[in-house]
Design a protein around this motif. Structure first.
Motif, PDB file in Angstrom:
ATOM      1  N   LYS A   1       0.857  -1.186   0.000  1.00 53.55           N
ATOM      2  CA  LYS A   1       0.000   0.000   0.000  1.00 53.55           C
ATOM      3  C   LYS A   1       0.891   1.234   0.000  1.00 53.55           C
ATOM      4  CE  LYS A   1      -2.236  -3.333   2.551  1.00 53.55           C
ATOM      5  NZ  LYS A   1      -1.604  -4.398   3.361  1.00 53.55           N
ATOM      6  N   THR A   2       0.446   2.232  -0.728  1.00 52.49           N
ATOM      7  CA  THR A   2       1.220   3.467  -0.851  1.00 52.49           C
ATOM      8  C   THR A   2       0.444   4.623  -0.249  1.00 52.49           C
ATOM      9  OG1 THR A   2       2.296   2.666  -2.860  1.00 52.49           O
ATOM     10  CG2 THR A   2       2.386   5.027  -2.457  1.00 52.49           C
ATOM     11  N   TYR A   3       1.149   5.487   0.508  1.00 50.59           N
ATOM     12  CA  TYR A   3       0.524   6.615   1.203  1.00 50.59           C
ATOM     13  C   TYR A   3       1.277   7.899   0.876  1.00 50.59           C
ATOM     14  CZ  TYR A   3      -1.570   2.952   4.136  1.00 50.59           C
ATOM     15  OH  TYR A   3      -2.242   1.840   4.608  1.00 50.59           O
ATOM     16  N   LEU A   4       0.519   8.989   0.830  1.00 49.80           N
ATOM     17  CA  LEU A   4       1.103  10.330   0.779  1.00 49.80           C
ATOM     18  C   LEU A   4       0.873  10.986   2.128  1.00 49.80           C
ATOM     19  CD1 LEU A   4       0.139  11.779  -2.726  1.00 49.80           C
ATOM     20  CD2 LEU A   4       2.406  11.102  -1.917  1.00 49.80           C
ATOM     21  N   ALA A   5       1.964  11.452   2.764  1.00 55.95           N
ATOM     22  CA  ALA A   5       1.874  12.045   4.101  1.00 55.95           C
ATOM     23  C   ALA A   5       2.389  13.482   4.060  1.00 55.95           C
ATOM     24  CB  ALA A   5       2.679  11.227   5.103  1.00 55.95           C
ATOM     25  N   ALA A   6       1.649  14.363   4.696  1.00 61.11           N
ATOM     26  CA  ALA A   6       2.078  15.766   4.802  1.00 61.11           C
ATOM     27  C   ALA A   6       2.722  15.965   6.165  1.00 61.11           C
ATOM     28  CB  ALA A   6       0.882  16.699   4.632  1.00 61.11           C
ATOM     29  N   ILE A   7       4.003  16.343   6.144  1.00 65.22           N
ATOM     30  CA  ILE A   7       4.755  16.545   7.378  1.00 65.22           C
ATOM     31  C   ILE A   7       5.460  17.905   7.305  1.00 65.22           C
ATOM     32  CG2 ILE A   7       5.082  14.089   7.810  1.00 65.22           C
ATOM     33  CD1 ILE A   7       7.886  14.329   6.665  1.00 65.22           C
ATOM     34  N   VAL A   8       5.970  18.331   8.453  1.00 60.44           N
ATOM     35  CA  VAL A   8       6.677  19.602   8.539  1.00 60.44           C
ATOM     36  C   VAL A   8       8.150  19.316   8.785  1.00 60.44           C
ATOM     37  CG1 VAL A   8       6.889  21.786   9.797  1.00 60.44           C
ATOM     38  CG2 VAL A   8       4.616  20.771   9.407  1.00 60.44           C
TER      39      VAL A   8
ATOM     40  N   ARG B   1      10.140   8.370  -0.608  1.00 64.68           N
ATOM     41  CA  ARG B   1      10.658   9.454  -1.442  1.00 64.68           C
ATOM     42  C   ARG B   1       9.915  10.743  -1.104  1.00 64.68           C
ATOM     43  NH1 ARG B   1       8.024  10.895  -6.441  1.00 64.68           N
ATOM     44  NH2 ARG B   1       5.990   9.815  -6.656  1.00 64.68           N
ATOM     45  N   VAL B   2      10.587  11.873  -1.384  1.00 68.34           N
ATOM     46  CA  VAL B   2       9.977  13.181  -1.196  1.00 68.34           C
ATOM     47  C   VAL B   2       9.313  13.577  -2.503  1.00 68.34           C
ATOM     48  CG1 VAL B   2      10.377  15.614  -0.647  1.00 68.34           C
ATOM     49  CG2 VAL B   2      11.696  13.839   0.529  1.00 68.34           C
ATOM     50  N   VAL B   3       8.038  13.836  -2.450  1.00 68.18           N
ATOM     51  CA  VAL B   3       7.279  14.185  -3.651  1.00 68.18           C
ATOM     52  C   VAL B   3       7.283  15.678  -3.896  1.00 68.18           C
ATOM     53  CG1 VAL B   3       4.983  14.082  -4.721  1.00 68.18           C
ATOM     54  CG2 VAL B   3       5.807  12.173  -3.351  1.00 68.18           C
ATOM     55  N   GLU B   4       7.125  16.454  -2.832  1.00 67.72           N
ATOM     56  CA  GLU B   4       7.003  17.904  -3.013  1.00 67.72           C
ATOM     57  C   GLU B   4       7.473  18.609  -1.745  1.00 67.72           C
ATOM     58  OE1 GLU B   4       3.247  20.956  -3.314  1.00 67.72           O
ATOM     59  OE2 GLU B   4       3.171  19.184  -4.618  1.00 67.72           O
ATOM     60  N   GLN B   5       8.061  19.799  -1.936  1.00 68.76           N
ATOM     61  CA  GLN B   5       8.509  20.616  -0.801  1.00 68.76           C
ATOM     62  C   GLN B   5       8.102  22.059  -1.041  1.00 68.76           C
ATOM     63  OE1 GLN B   5      12.740  20.793  -0.212  1.00 68.76           O
ATOM     64  NE2 GLN B   5      12.595  22.195   1.552  1.00 68.76           N
ATOM     65  N   THR B   6       7.458  22.654  -0.068  1.00 71.73           N
ATOM     66  CA  THR B   6       7.089  24.071  -0.115  1.00 71.73           C
ATOM     67  C   THR B   6       7.515  24.688   1.211  1.00 71.73           C
ATOM     68  OG1 THR B   6       5.162  23.560  -1.507  1.00 71.73           O
ATOM     69  CG2 THR B   6       5.232  25.732  -0.465  1.00 71.73           C
ATOM     70  N   GLY B   7       8.695  25.297   1.203  1.00 74.97           N
ATOM     71  CA  GLY B   7       9.241  25.821   2.439  1.00 74.97           C
ATOM     72  C   GLY B   7       9.546  24.684   3.400  1.00 74.97           C
ATOM     73  N   LYS B   8       8.913  24.730   4.562  1.00 78.52           N
ATOM     74  CA  LYS B   8       9.109  23.671   5.542  1.00 78.52           C
ATOM     75  C   LYS B   8       8.091  22.542   5.421  1.00 78.52           C
ATOM     76  CE  LYS B   8      11.254  26.550   9.120  1.00 78.52           C
ATOM     77  NZ  LYS B   8      11.191  26.981  10.553  1.00 78.52           N
ATOM     78  N   ASN B   9       7.125  22.713   4.507  1.00 84.24           N
ATOM     79  CA  ASN B   9       6.081  21.696   4.322  1.00 84.24           C
ATOM     80  C   ASN B   9       6.525  20.672   3.281  1.00 84.24           C
ATOM     81  OD1 ASN B   9       4.275  23.009   6.133  1.00 84.24           O
ATOM     82  ND2 ASN B   9       3.727  24.457   4.503  1.00 84.24           N
ATOM     83  N   TYR B  10       6.476  19.420   3.668  1.00 86.05           N
ATOM     84  CA  TYR B  10       6.905  18.323   2.794  1.00 86.05           C
ATOM     85  C   TYR B  10       5.725  17.378   2.534  1.00 86.05           C
ATOM     86  CZ  TYR B  10      11.832  19.545   3.524  1.00 86.05           C
ATOM     87  OH  TYR B  10      13.045  20.195   3.558  1.00 86.05           O
TER      88      TYR B  10
ATOM     89  N   GLU C   1       0.372  15.407   9.486  1.00 87.90           N
ATOM     90  CA  GLU C   1      -0.755  16.330   9.519  1.00 87.90           C
ATOM     91  C   GLU C   1      -1.915  15.847   8.643  1.00 87.90           C
ATOM     92  OE1 GLU C   1       0.619  20.200   8.471  1.00 87.90           O
ATOM     93  OE2 GLU C   1       1.656  20.500  10.390  1.00 87.90           O
ATOM     94  N   LYS C   2      -1.601  15.207   7.541  1.00 93.97           N
ATOM     95  CA  LYS C   2      -2.640  14.665   6.654  1.00 93.97           C
ATOM     96  C   LYS C   2      -2.083  13.425   5.974  1.00 93.97           C
ATOM     97  CE  LYS C   2      -5.781  15.875   2.871  1.00 93.97           C
ATOM     98  NZ  LYS C   2      -6.220  16.949   1.917  1.00 93.97           N
TER      99      LYS C   2
END
Length: 373
Positions: free
Chosen positions: A266-273, A301-310, A336-337
């Motif tokens: 299973k694959t998940y996308l997680a929003a972290i700081v 893997r890191v999908v996206e970075q916006t400032g401190k939000n990953y 966070e999500k």
């Protein structure tokens, strides 16, 4: 007393009517009464039997018919169809009725037949229609029911040697298959030959991963209330976790998809700081110590970075409760999500939140291939 010389006596009384002597006039040319009761011509003509007069003919048939009437069962008058004769069940001129079948008689006959065959076994009639002696269903009919197109389109699949039954490619049309026992594959993928249903739901946040909730909260069962068959969910998602969750009525498939032996990923996308260290992925792959044992990720893997939000992607084959949230929190990055983007070969794609879709035949075949079905 009648005279043997009827002609001479009739000559003396030739002009009178209604006399005792019959016959036409004698030597004197007299004329007697032809229809008189004592007519010697009617009484005896050379010893022949007396024929009935028209007004004395009888139309009743059966055992009560006399010798002078018609024989039973012969002629139109015997059938009640002669002109002037009474029909069956009507009264005759003599107060009699022609024999007819009453409802009471039919009821008694039917009751006797039921008693006669009450204790006997049902007689199995021979199957005479073509192919009746064969068991199973035609292969193209099973493929059409499974959703591979019309029967003609399924026949083309067979002609293209893309269909196999129990490991053997089928080339002839009309092959019969037992859906309960035989394994049917198209292009190497197993076909769900029985009445199974497979759905993918993009579960919104706040929905409980149960089919019914005693507390009245929104649950998975609310999305499939109009289905005739009972569905159940494959695995669970946290109440606040969104994404793919499967619903089906195929018990064996659901069991294997959630069993650790088959290791379905299973694959998940997680929003972290962040910021996050470079070795976070290696640390997750090597294993994180949790209260119920080590948990290891298969991919990171890191999908996206916006400032401190990953936005990071984590893939693992375990299904323990809150496994992704606990792993990242133990590594120092609370989630966070969280969204599950795939369950085995089934991906979320552009499916909107709260939408339910039926899986395609190819997707079902890939799921079964994933767990050796």
């Amino acid at each position: 007393m009648r005279s043997s010389s009827g002609r001479n006596s009739s000559g003396n009384n030739g002009g009178s009517r209604g006399g005792n002597s019959g016959g036409r006039g004698g030597s004197s040319g007299g004329r007697g009464n032809y229809r008189g009761a004592g007519n010697s011509r009617d009484d005896n003509q050379g010893g022949r039997p007396k024929k009935p007069r028209p007004e004395e003919r009888r139309y009743d048939v059966g055992p009560g018919a006399t010798q002078s009437g018609p024989k039973s069962g012969r002629g139109a008058s015997a059938r009640g169809g002669a002109k002037g004769g009474p029909r069956q069940g009507q009264a005759t001129g003599r107060g009699r009725t022609a024999p007819g079948t009453s409802r009471e008689y039919e009821a008694r006959a039917e009751e006797r037949n039921r008693e006669r065959y009450a204790g006997k076994k049902d007689v199995k009639l021979p199957k005479t229609f073509p192919g009746a002696e064969q068991e199973g269903e035609r292969l193209q009919k099973i493929l059409a029911r499974a959703g591979y197109g019309s029967r003609r389109a399924c026949e083309e699949l067979i002609e293209q040697a893309r269909v196999e039954v129990n490991g053997e490619i089928v080339l002839e049309q009309g092959k019969r298959v037992d859906p309960e026992k035989d394994e049917v594959k198209v292009d190497g993928l197993t076909v769900a030959t029985q009445s199974y249903q497979f759905f993918s739901l993009n579960k919104p946040a706040g929905v409980v991963s149960t089919m019914e909730d005693p507390d009245g909260r929104q649950c998975l069962g609310d999305y499939v209330t109009n289905r005739e068959t009972r569905l159940f969910h494959v695995g669970r998602l946290d109440t606040e976790t969104e994404g793919v969750i499967l619903l089906t009525n195929h018990g064996e498939l659901a069991h294997r998809l959630t069993h650790p032996k088959y290791g379905v990923k299973k694959t998940y996308l997680a929003a972290i700081v962040g910021p996050i260290p470079r070795d976070l992925g290696k640390k997750l792959k090597d294993g994180i110590q949790l209260e119920d044992g080590y948990a290891r990720a298969d991919h990171f893997r890191v999908v996206e970075q916006t400032g401190k939000n990953y936005l990071v992607e984590v893939t693992l084959h375990e299904g323990r409760k809150h496994i992704v949230r606990r792993m990242l929190a133990e590594a120092g990055f609370p989630v966070e999500k969280l969204v599950r983007t795939s369950f085995g070969p089934i991906t979320l794609g552009d499916q909107k939140s709260g939408w339910l879709r039926r899986l395609s035949n190819t997707e079902v075949g890939m799921l079964m291939q994933e767990v050796d079905l």
